[in-house]
Write a protein that holds these residues in place. Sequence first.
Motif, PDB file in Angstrom:
ATOM      1  N   PRO A  70       0.803  -1.238   0.000  1.00 18.55           N
ATOM      2  CA  PRO A  70       0.000   0.000   0.000  1.00 18.55           C
ATOM      3  C   PRO A  70       0.828   1.276   0.000  1.00 18.55           C
ATOM      4  N   THR A  71       2.063   1.238   0.522  1.00 17.20           N
ATOM      5  CA  THR A  71       2.854   2.464   0.552  1.00 17.20           C
ATOM      6  C   THR A  71       3.291   2.917  -0.837  1.00 17.20           C
ATOM      7  N   LEU A  72       3.055   2.106  -1.858  1.00 19.19           N
ATOM      8  CA  LEU A  72       3.395   2.503  -3.224  1.00 19.19           C
ATOM      9  C   LEU A  72       2.381   3.489  -3.807  1.00 19.19           C
ATOM     10  N   ARG A  73       1.227   3.643  -3.143  1.00 22.67           N
ATOM     11  CA  ARG A  73       0.267   4.653  -3.599  1.00 22.67           C
ATOM     12  C   ARG A  73       0.624   6.002  -2.992  1.00 22.67           C
ATOM     13  N   LYS A  74       0.763   7.007  -3.850  1.00 26.60           N
ATOM     14  CA  LYS A  74       1.171   8.326  -3.384  1.00 26.60           C
ATOM     15  C   LYS A  74       0.096   8.985  -2.521  1.00 26.60           C
ATOM     16  N   ASP A  75      -1.166   8.597  -2.724  1.00 23.57           N
ATOM     17  CA  ASP A  75      -2.244   9.214  -1.950  1.00 23.57           C
ATOM     18  C   ASP A  75      -2.612   8.392  -0.721  1.00 23.57           C
ATOM     19  N   LEU A  76      -1.676   7.567  -0.236  1.00 17.13           N
ATOM     20  CA  LEU A  76      -1.946   6.751   0.946  1.00 17.13           C
ATOM     21  C   LEU A  76      -2.377   7.595   2.145  1.00 17.13           C
ATOM     22  N   PRO A  77      -1.706   8.718   2.464  1.00 18.78           N
ATOM     23  CA  PRO A  77      -2.181   9.511   3.606  1.00 18.78           C
ATOM     24  C   PRO A  77      -3.625   9.973   3.451  1.00 18.78           C
ATOM     25  N   GLU A  78      -4.011  10.353   2.240  1.00 12.75           N
ATOM     26  CA  GLU A  78      -5.388  10.786   2.007  1.00 12.75           C
ATOM     27  C   GLU A  78      -6.373   9.632   2.191  1.00 12.75           C
ATOM     28  N   ILE A  79      -5.977   8.431   1.767  1.00 17.00           N
ATOM     29  CA  ILE A  79      -6.838   7.258   1.935  1.00 17.00           C
ATOM     30  C   ILE A  79      -7.028   6.950   3.417  1.00 17.00           C
ATOM     31  N   ILE A  80      -5.938   7.002   4.181  1.00 20.60           N
ATOM     32  CA  ILE A  80      -6.023   6.747   5.624  1.00 20.60           C
ATOM     33  C   ILE A  80      -6.930   7.773   6.290  1.00 20.60           C
ATOM     34  N   ALA A  81      -6.726   9.054   5.953  1.00 22.02           N
ATOM     35  CA  ALA A  81      -7.535  10.109   6.568  1.00 22.02           C
ATOM     36  C   ALA A  81      -9.006   9.942   6.219  1.00 22.02           C
ATOM     37  N   LEU A  82      -9.302   9.605   4.969  1.00 26.37           N
ATOM     38  CA  LEU A  82     -10.685   9.405   4.548  1.00 26.37           C
ATOM     39  C   LEU A  82     -11.341   8.287   5.368  1.00 26.37           C
ATOM     40  N   CYS A  83     -10.629   7.172   5.523  1.00 23.61           N
ATOM     41  CA  CYS A  83     -11.181   6.049   6.289  1.00 23.61           C
ATOM     42  C   CYS A  83     -11.414   6.444   7.743  1.00 23.61           C
ATOM     43  N   LYS A  84     -10.418   7.084   8.354  1.00 22.86           N
ATOM     44  CA  LYS A  84     -10.501   7.406   9.779  1.00 22.86           C
ATOM     45  C   LYS A  84     -11.584   8.436  10.070  1.00 22.86           C
ATOM     46  N   GLN A  85     -11.849   9.325   9.129  1.00 26.20           N
ATOM     47  CA  GLN A  85     -12.837  10.376   9.339  1.00 26.20           C
ATOM     48  C   GLN A  85     -14.254   9.946   9.012  1.00 26.20           C
ATOM     49  N   THR A  86     -14.419   8.718   8.524  1.00 24.38           N
ATOM     50  CA  THR A  86     -15.756   8.220   8.206  1.00 24.38           C
ATOM     51  C   THR A  86     -16.489   7.837   9.483  1.00 24.38           C
ATOM     52  N   PRO A  87     -17.666   8.400   9.747  1.00 24.80           N
ATOM     53  CA  PRO A  87     -18.411   8.052  10.964  1.00 24.80           C
ATOM     54  C   PRO A  87     -18.653   6.546  11.063  1.00 24.80           C
ATOM     55  N   GLY A  88     -18.366   5.999  12.229  1.00 28.52           N
ATOM     56  CA  GLY A  88     -18.537   4.570  12.464  1.00 28.52           C
ATOM     57  C   GLY A  88     -17.247   3.782  12.411  1.00 28.52           C
ATOM     58  N   ALA A 106       5.425   8.828  10.865  1.00 28.46           N
ATOM     59  CA  ALA A 106       4.843   9.955  11.599  1.00 28.46           C
ATOM     60  C   ALA A 106       3.739  10.616  10.775  1.00 28.46           C
ATOM     61  N   MET A 107       3.958  10.772   9.480  1.00 28.53           N
ATOM     62  CA  MET A 107       2.951  11.369   8.607  1.00 28.53           C
ATOM     63  C   MET A 107       1.708  10.484   8.531  1.00 28.53           C
ATOM     64  N   LEU A 108       1.913   9.164   8.430  1.00 28.10           N
ATOM     65  CA  LEU A 108       0.774   8.255   8.330  1.00 28.10           C
ATOM     66  C   LEU A 108      -0.004   8.219   9.646  1.00 28.10           C
ATOM     67  N   GLN A 109       0.712   8.280  10.755  1.00 26.37           N
ATOM     68  CA  GLN A 109       0.021   8.328  12.048  1.00 26.37           C
ATOM     69  C   GLN A 109      -0.804   9.604  12.167  1.00 26.37           C
ATOM     70  N   LYS A 110      -0.248  10.716  11.735  1.00 29.30           N
ATOM     71  CA  LYS A 110      -0.981  11.979  11.779  1.00 29.30           C
ATOM     72  C   LYS A 110      -2.235  11.919  10.908  1.00 29.30           C
ATOM     73  N   ALA A 111      -2.165  11.180   9.805  1.00 29.05           N
ATOM     74  CA  ALA A 111      -3.327  11.030   8.928  1.00 29.05           C
ATOM     75  C   ALA A 111      -4.429  10.201   9.566  1.00 29.05           C
ATOM     76  N   GLY A 112      -4.054   9.376  10.581  1.00 24.32           N
ATOM     77  CA  GLY A 112      -5.078   8.590  11.268  1.00 24.32           C
ATOM     78  C   GLY A 112      -4.772   7.123  11.408  1.00 24.32           C
ATOM     79  N   LEU A 113      -3.577   6.678  11.009  1.00 20.91           N
ATOM     80  CA  LEU A 113      -3.227   5.268  11.124  1.00 20.91           C
ATOM     81  C   LEU A 113      -3.049   4.904  12.596  1.00 20.91           C
ATOM     82  N   ASP A 114      -3.770   3.866  13.039  1.00 20.78           N
ATOM     83  CA  ASP A 114      -3.769   3.486  14.450  1.00 20.78           C
ATOM     84  C   ASP A 114      -2.720   2.436  14.796  1.00 20.78           C
ATOM     85  N   ARG A 115      -2.526   1.486  13.914  1.00 18.09           N
ATOM     86  CA  ARG A 115      -1.568   0.410  14.188  1.00 18.09           C
ATOM     87  C   ARG A 115      -1.088  -0.155  12.876  1.00 18.09           C
ATOM     88  N   ILE A 116      -0.074  -0.996  12.936  1.00 20.63           N
ATOM     89  CA  ILE A 116       0.562  -1.441  11.698  1.00 20.63           C
ATOM     90  C   ILE A 116       1.018  -2.893  11.820  1.00 20.63           C
TER      91      ILE A 116
END
Length: 323
Positions: A70-88, A106-116
């Motif tokens: 997944p880290t090969l996608r340049k918009d990975l931070p945006e995908i993480i943020a979108l998922c984390k901000q979805t209600p539920g 650190a950037m991915l955690q800031k976007a909303g990644l909880d664990r890895i």
Amino acid sequence: MLTDQFNRRFTYLRLSITEVCNYRCEYCLPRGYQRGDNVPEPLSLEEIGTLVRAFALSGTRKIRITGGEPTLRKDLPEIIALCKQTPGIREVVMTTNGYRLAPRLAMLQKAGLDRINISVDSLTPAVFEMITGHDRLRDVLDAVDEALALGMPVKLNAVLMRHYNGDELARFTDYLRHRPVTARFIELMETGDNREFFRQQHRPAHLLEDWLTTHDWTACSRGEDDGPAREFAHPGHAGRVGLIRPYKQGFCDDCNRLRVSSLGDLQLCLFSQGGISLRDALRHDTPEQLSRRLHRLVLGKKAGHGLHRHDPGATRHLAMIGG
């Protein structure tokens, strides 16, 4: 909540965002990733948004972002943020091979990644390179240390192979002595194109469980949203050991996971070939309409994955179950 005919509830979505991988693992892509002709582009950010909202409306609480890598996608931070901000959605996690991961954590955690979860099939550099095709073990272990420094929970995934890492359990438990990490061993499965490799490399996971129990490791209780691993703890170790045993009877009884491929195919079983395309619905349906469709589709999920019949056509790459 998504519930099948066997009263299993599905609160956990594995979402692949790319099929591309930069490793050449012996058990998965020994020749490396080979892009076929006329392969569609992976799901767009907008399509992922519709998909995640539909699953959230259907009771999904946990999303695991996977690949490929997944880290090969340049918009990975945006995908993480979108998922984390979805209600539920309560938790967003990711499975990765750890290649060049440390500077991005650190950037991915800031976007909303909880664990890895990080794939580490061997703690011996030469063996790691033999399996993956890359001399990257030090970089991967640096990513583990960086995640721990950030306070991010970490799990390691290792596919169990007789002649590669079959004798490394003690090495892994030593690594876990002072690190609050879970190392999970996934039993090698037979797929349609790895029969000879399976014959040479398969080692039953129950042998590891026997070793653990004779060395004072005890089984832990499972959480409702946990993945397929049975975890073991030891009073003298900060970390845990997990075993994923797809050949064990009853493995499917408490399944709580569905998978959507990077092309938008719903796979009711992580081991199934093909899937049910949701791409048209993702482009034209509302999340509410797609949620209703998901409730109908999940009723077609079978009781089990068929591995006990030793049907190679019923299995897929190991990377798909390390959640």
